[in-house]
Design a protein around this motif. Structure first.
Motif, short mmCIF file in Angstrom:
data_model
loop_
_atom_site.label_atom_id
_atom_site.label_comp_id
_atom_site.label_asym_id
_atom_site.label_seq_id
_atom_site.Cartn_x
_atom_site.Cartn_y
_atom_site.Cartn_z
N LEU A 178 0.82 -1.21 0.00
CA LEU A 178 0.00 0.00 0.00
C LEU A 178 0.86 1.26 0.00
O LEU A 178 0.56 2.22 -0.74
CB LEU A 178 -0.94 -0.01 1.21
CG LEU A 178 -2.00 -1.11 1.22
CD1 LEU A 178 -2.84 -1.01 2.49
CD2 LEU A 178 -2.90 -1.05 -0.01
N ARG A 179 1.90 1.27 0.80
CA ARG A 179 2.76 2.45 0.83
C ARG A 179 3.43 2.69 -0.52
O ARG A 179 3.52 3.82 -0.98
CB ARG A 179 3.81 2.31 1.94
CG ARG A 179 4.66 3.56 2.12
CD ARG A 179 5.33 3.62 3.46
NE ARG A 179 4.36 3.61 4.56
CZ ARG A 179 3.68 4.69 4.94
NH1 ARG A 179 3.84 5.85 4.32
NH2 ARG A 179 2.82 4.59 5.94
N ARG A 180 3.88 1.60 -1.15
CA ARG A 180 4.50 1.76 -2.47
C ARG A 180 3.51 2.29 -3.49
O ARG A 180 3.86 3.11 -4.35
CB ARG A 180 5.09 0.44 -2.96
CG ARG A 180 6.34 -0.01 -2.21
CD ARG A 180 7.06 -1.12 -2.97
NE ARG A 180 6.21 -2.27 -3.23
CZ ARG A 180 6.02 -3.26 -2.38
NH1 ARG A 180 6.61 -3.23 -1.18
NH2 ARG A 180 5.25 -4.29 -2.69
N GLN A 181 2.25 1.86 -3.40
CA GLN A 181 1.24 2.36 -4.33
C GLN A 181 1.06 3.86 -4.18
O GLN A 181 1.04 4.60 -5.17
CB GLN A 181 -0.10 1.64 -4.07
CG GLN A 181 -0.12 0.18 -4.47
CD GLN A 181 -0.24 0.02 -5.98
OE1 GLN A 181 -1.24 0.37 -6.58
NE2 GLN A 181 0.81 -0.51 -6.60
N VAL A 182 0.92 4.33 -2.96
CA VAL A 182 0.71 5.75 -2.72
C VAL A 182 1.94 6.55 -3.14
O VAL A 182 1.82 7.59 -3.83
CB VAL A 182 0.36 6.01 -1.24
CG1 VAL A 182 0.30 7.51 -0.96
CG2 VAL A 182 -0.97 5.35 -0.88
N GLU A 183 3.12 6.08 -2.79
CA GLU A 183 4.33 6.82 -3.12
C GLU A 183 4.58 6.84 -4.62
O GLU A 183 4.96 7.87 -5.19
CB GLU A 183 5.53 6.20 -2.39
CG GLU A 183 5.48 6.42 -0.88
CD GLU A 183 6.62 5.71 -0.16
OE1 GLU A 183 7.34 4.91 -0.81
OE2 GLU A 183 6.78 5.95 1.05
N ARG A 184 4.36 5.70 -5.27
CA ARG A 184 4.63 5.63 -6.71
C ARG A 184 3.69 6.54 -7.49
O ARG A 184 4.13 7.31 -8.36
CB ARG A 184 4.48 4.19 -7.21
CG ARG A 184 4.68 4.05 -8.71
CD ARG A 184 4.76 2.60 -9.13
NE ARG A 184 4.94 2.48 -10.56
CZ ARG A 184 3.95 2.28 -11.42
NH1 ARG A 184 2.70 2.17 -10.99
NH2 ARG A 184 4.17 2.18 -12.71
N PHE A 185 2.39 6.48 -7.20
CA PHE A 185 1.45 7.29 -7.97
C PHE A 185 1.60 8.78 -7.64
O PHE A 185 1.38 9.63 -8.50
CB PHE A 185 0.02 6.79 -7.77
CG PHE A 185 -0.32 5.66 -8.68
CD1 PHE A 185 -0.96 5.88 -9.89
CD2 PHE A 185 0.02 4.35 -8.36
CE1 PHE A 185 -1.26 4.84 -10.74
CE2 PHE A 185 -0.27 3.30 -9.21
CZ PHE A 185 -0.91 3.55 -10.40
N SER A 186 1.98 9.09 -6.42
CA SER A 186 2.26 10.49 -6.09
C SER A 186 3.40 11.03 -6.93
O SER A 186 3.36 12.16 -7.41
CB SER A 186 2.61 10.63 -4.60
OG SER A 186 1.49 10.35 -3.78
N SER A 187 4.42 10.20 -7.16
CA SER A 187 5.58 10.63 -7.93
C SER A 187 5.29 10.72 -9.43
O SER A 187 5.97 11.46 -10.16
CB SER A 187 6.75 9.68 -7.70
OG SER A 187 6.49 8.40 -8.27
#
Length: 361
Positions: A178-187
């Motif tokens: 979940l954290r990777r999803q949020v961080e990746r799409f934010s970037s």
């Protein structure tokens, strides 16, 4: 089915493809050569573009008495981390061994000199995809309900696959998903857009600050919806294949349930660009809440209280990748695309719905 290239999307020869400013999607002589090399059909080629996908491209092919489906990524340039046809084919092969309904993968091409991108060929399944029209064979009230139940059953079955053993365990890293999803799409947002939408950052911050703990790991399809399910041609309603595995990985099963229910059309819900199966607004289909309840009956050990967070995540991510489609269209990279122009208003609509699931915070 078509047999005459249009000179833009489909060309007859490699030489014609090389002469175009924008590469075609299908090169007839190259595809025939590849099919011959793998013993798939004989003779000339007929083709028809199928599916409602806005990312990867799918063609139905016919050679003699045999039919196949070719699936490839969009025109270059594309990110190395997306549109991985080789990985997508591998996932389906592994899941087919686990009894999950998917088409049979017949051949995979990693050589980009053939079509400009990797692609694969799979078996053609004669069935029904439910979108904006109710198939006559599934139109009785009890069949409408059965259609919804079959979709829930299929999702729960996918989430029951054991992801702790064999090759399946190497399909992804569920810890921190979940954290990777949020961080990746934010970037990704700044690279995908040409306009200013501060709501993207606000929702991204809310998702990061309110992230639930994943309860267990499963295969996550990433685009699970009725439009990505193939149903048998006749009653009773049953799913014969799950389609479009480009975003599949190992992660949190509620990510699939959140996406399925957030994009599900029901009476009174706001229309968004992700409403690709509008018929479920009609009487007889389960409501969003009924879908959730039926899933919980099949997965009783999962707590569904944090589901609105996953629904917000689904639509926020959808807004970001839809913005990429819109920007590519503005740059002239998606000629003839009728969907992309609608995203000028469609992306803000997705963000509005994501904010609603986030409780307006």
């Amino acid at each position: 089915m078509q047999h005459t290239p249009d000179g833009t999307e489909v060309v007859a020869t490699r030489n014609e493809a090389m002469a175009l400013a924008i590469p075609p999607l299908l090169v007839v002589d190259a595809v025939i050569e590849f099919l011959d090399a793998h013993g798939l059909g004989t003779g000339g080629l007929l083709w028809e573009r199928i599916g409602d996908g806005q990312s990867n491209v799918t063609y139905r092919l016919e050679r003699g008495r045999e039919e196949f489906v070719l699936r490839r990524g969009p025109r270059p340039p594309i990110s190395k981390s997306t549109h991985d046809m080789v990985r997508e084919a591998r996932i389906q092969r592994l899941l087919r061994e686990e009894g999950i309904p998917v088409p049979e993968i017949l051949a995979v091409c990693e050589d980009v000199s053939v079509l400009g991108v990797p692609f694969y060929v799979m078996s053609f399944l004669d069935g029904i995809v439910v979108t904006d029209a109710i198939p006559a064979s599934l139109n009785e009230p009890h069949e409408r309900r059965a259609t919804s139940l079959a979709a829930v059953d299929t999702l729960a079955m996918l989430h029951d696959v054991d992801v702790t053993k064999g090759e399946i365990s190497r399909l992804g890293r569920p810890d921190g998903y979940l954290r990777r999803q949020v961080e990746r799409f934010s970037s990704l947002w700044s690279a995908y857009t040409q306009r200013d939408m501060p709501e993207v950052a606000r929702i991204g911050t809310w998702l990061a600050d309110n992230m639930p703990a994943s309860q267990r790991a499963s295969v996550v399809h990433g685009d699970f919806r009725a439009g990505n399910l193939m149903f048998a041609a006749g009653p009773p309603a049953r799913v014969t294949a799950i389609l479009d595995w480009e975003m599949a990985t190992l992660g949190d099963p509620l990510a699939d349930l959140g996406y399925f229910t957030a994009t599900y059309a029901e009476p009174g819900s706001r229309v968004t660009p992700l409403e690709l199966t509008s018929v479920t607004r009609e009487p007889g289909y389960l409501t969003r809440q009924e879908l959730i309840e039926e899933y919980h009956r099949r997965q009783p050990h999962l707590c569904l209280e944090p589901l609105p967070w996953y629904q917000a995540l689904a639509l926020w991510k959808a807004a970001i990748f839809c913005e990429d489609i819109y920007t590519r269209w503005l740059r002239g990279e998606r000629p003839g695309d009728m969907f992309a122009p609608t995203l000028e208003a469609g992306v803000p609509a997705l963000l509005e719905r994501a904010r609603a699931f986030a409780g307006g915070e």
